[in-house]
Design a protein around this motif. Structure first.
Motif, mmCIF file in Angstrom:
data_model
loop_
_atom_site.group_PDB
_atom_site.id
_atom_site.type_symbol
_atom_site.label_atom_id
_atom_site.label_comp_id
_atom_site.label_asym_id
_atom_site.label_seq_id
_atom_site.Cartn_x
_atom_site.Cartn_y
_atom_site.Cartn_z
ATOM 1 N N LYS A 17 37.973 -16.245 28.801
ATOM 2 C CA LYS A 17 37.807 -16.761 27.711
ATOM 3 C C LYS A 17 38.231 -18.415 27.452
ATOM 4 O O LYS A 17 38.344 -18.981 26.502
ATOM 5 C CB LYS A 17 38.929 -15.951 26.744
ATOM 6 C CG LYS A 17 38.648 -14.510 26.549
ATOM 7 C CD LYS A 17 39.633 -13.950 25.506
ATOM 8 C CE LYS A 17 39.009 -12.374 25.617
ATOM 9 N NZ LYS A 17 40.339 -11.450 24.910
ATOM 10 N N ILE A 18 37.713 -18.832 28.550
ATOM 11 C CA ILE A 18 37.704 -20.387 28.727
ATOM 12 C C ILE A 18 35.918 -20.536 28.743
ATOM 13 O O ILE A 18 35.752 -20.934 30.145
ATOM 14 C CB ILE A 18 38.439 -20.840 29.899
ATOM 15 C CG1 ILE A 18 39.942 -20.613 29.505
ATOM 16 C CG2 ILE A 18 38.326 -22.418 29.993
ATOM 17 C CD1 ILE A 18 40.913 -21.183 30.795
ATOM 18 N N CYS A 19 35.159 -20.558 28.023
ATOM 19 C CA CYS A 19 33.947 -20.611 28.296
ATOM 20 C C CYS A 19 33.339 -21.868 27.999
ATOM 21 O O CYS A 19 32.967 -22.178 26.750
ATOM 22 C CB CYS A 19 33.302 -19.606 27.321
ATOM 23 S SG CYS A 19 33.955 -17.849 27.269
ATOM 24 N N GLN A 20 33.136 -22.658 28.956
ATOM 25 C CA GLN A 20 32.770 -24.031 29.127
ATOM 26 C C GLN A 20 31.790 -24.054 30.357
ATOM 27 O O GLN A 20 32.429 -23.925 31.456
ATOM 28 C CB GLN A 20 33.649 -24.889 28.863
ATOM 29 C CG GLN A 20 33.181 -26.418 28.699
ATOM 30 C CD GLN A 20 34.230 -27.430 28.403
ATOM 31 O OE1 GLN A 20 35.343 -27.191 28.283
ATOM 32 N NE2 GLN A 20 33.823 -28.736 28.280
ATOM 33 N N ILE A 21 30.468 -24.444 30.327
ATOM 34 C CA ILE A 21 29.646 -24.727 31.511
ATOM 35 C C ILE A 21 29.818 -26.262 31.889
ATOM 36 O O ILE A 21 29.703 -27.139 31.137
ATOM 37 C CB ILE A 21 28.284 -24.241 31.059
ATOM 38 C CG1 ILE A 21 28.150 -22.898 30.580
ATOM 39 C CG2 ILE A 21 27.331 -24.609 32.352
ATOM 40 C CD1 ILE A 21 28.585 -22.040 31.560
ATOM 41 N N HIS A 22 30.102 -26.387 33.152
ATOM 42 C CA HIS A 22 30.170 -27.606 33.761
ATOM 43 C C HIS A 22 28.825 -28.108 33.742
ATOM 44 O O HIS A 22 27.772 -27.560 34.117
ATOM 45 C CB HIS A 22 30.962 -27.676 35.073
ATOM 46 C CG HIS A 22 31.331 -29.159 35.503
ATOM 47 N ND1 HIS A 22 30.102 -29.747 36.063
ATOM 48 C CD2 HIS A 22 32.531 -29.953 35.397
ATOM 49 C CE1 HIS A 22 30.787 -31.017 36.461
ATOM 50 N NE2 HIS A 22 32.297 -30.923 36.009
ATOM 51 N N LEU A 27 28.386 -23.861 36.233
ATOM 52 C CA LEU A 27 29.144 -22.905 36.441
ATOM 53 C C LEU A 27 30.230 -22.794 35.346
ATOM 54 O O LEU A 27 30.706 -23.880 34.705
ATOM 55 C CB LEU A 27 29.700 -22.599 37.584
ATOM 56 C CG LEU A 27 29.078 -22.646 38.933
ATOM 57 C CD1 LEU A 27 29.841 -22.461 40.287
ATOM 58 C CD2 LEU A 27 28.171 -21.360 38.718
ATOM 59 N N CYS A 28 30.583 -21.715 34.732
ATOM 60 C CA CYS A 28 31.570 -21.715 33.693
ATOM 61 C C CYS A 28 32.972 -22.160 34.296
ATOM 62 O O CYS A 28 33.236 -21.705 35.534
ATOM 63 C CB CYS A 28 31.696 -20.335 33.282
ATOM 64 S SG CYS A 28 32.910 -20.177 32.174
ATOM 65 N N LEU A 29 33.617 -22.918 33.577
ATOM 66 C CA LEU A 29 34.943 -23.500 33.993
ATOM 67 C C LEU A 29 35.880 -22.317 34.073
ATOM 68 O O LEU A 29 37.014 -22.401 34.676
ATOM 69 C CB LEU A 29 35.178 -24.694 33.087
ATOM 70 C CG LEU A 29 34.502 -25.893 33.368
ATOM 71 C CD1 LEU A 29 34.938 -26.894 32.247
ATOM 72 C CD2 LEU A 29 34.512 -26.597 34.803
ATOM 73 N N GLY A 30 35.944 -21.481 33.208
ATOM 74 C CA GLY A 30 36.702 -20.279 33.208
ATOM 75 C C GLY A 30 36.680 -19.209 34.300
ATOM 76 O O GLY A 30 37.591 -19.159 34.911
ATOM 77 N N CYS A 31 35.380 -18.745 34.336
ATOM 78 C CA CYS A 31 35.313 -17.447 35.242
ATOM 79 C C CYS A 31 34.103 -18.016 36.522
ATOM 80 O O CYS A 31 34.141 -17.048 37.655
ATOM 81 C CB CYS A 31 34.589 -16.261 34.630
ATOM 82 S SG CYS A 31 33.001 -16.755 34.143
#
Length: 78
Positions: A17-22, A27-31
């Motif tokens: 639930k840390i949904c932010q794309i670098h 890639l998602c910073l959370g998963c």
């Protein structure tokens, strides 16, 4: 009445639930999944999900190296 209908054998989502794309790695910073993997997750075969889950600990969603800091700023001033 049982809840067997609602039980699924699928792998849970690695979403944190840390949904932010670098912007650089995409890639998602959370998963650490790609946008494509996130979008297709629910329709992927279990084997494909397992393979991605195995890769995730080795992925770096964001670069660990600094982008220049003080030295880069001083160089721009030259």
């Amino acid at each position: 009445m049982t809840d067997d209908i609602w039980k699924r054998d699928e792998i849970e989502s690695p979403c944190t639930k840390i949904c932010q794309i670098h912007p650089e790695t995409r890639l998602c910073l959370g998963c650490a999944r790609s946008i494509d993997e996130i979008g297709r997750w629910s329709s992927m075969a279990a084997e494909e999900r397992r393979a991605i889950m195995a890769e995730l600990p080795n992925r770096q969603a964001a670069p660990t190296k600094r982008r220049g800091g003080r030295a880069a700023r001083l160089k721009r001033l030259e």
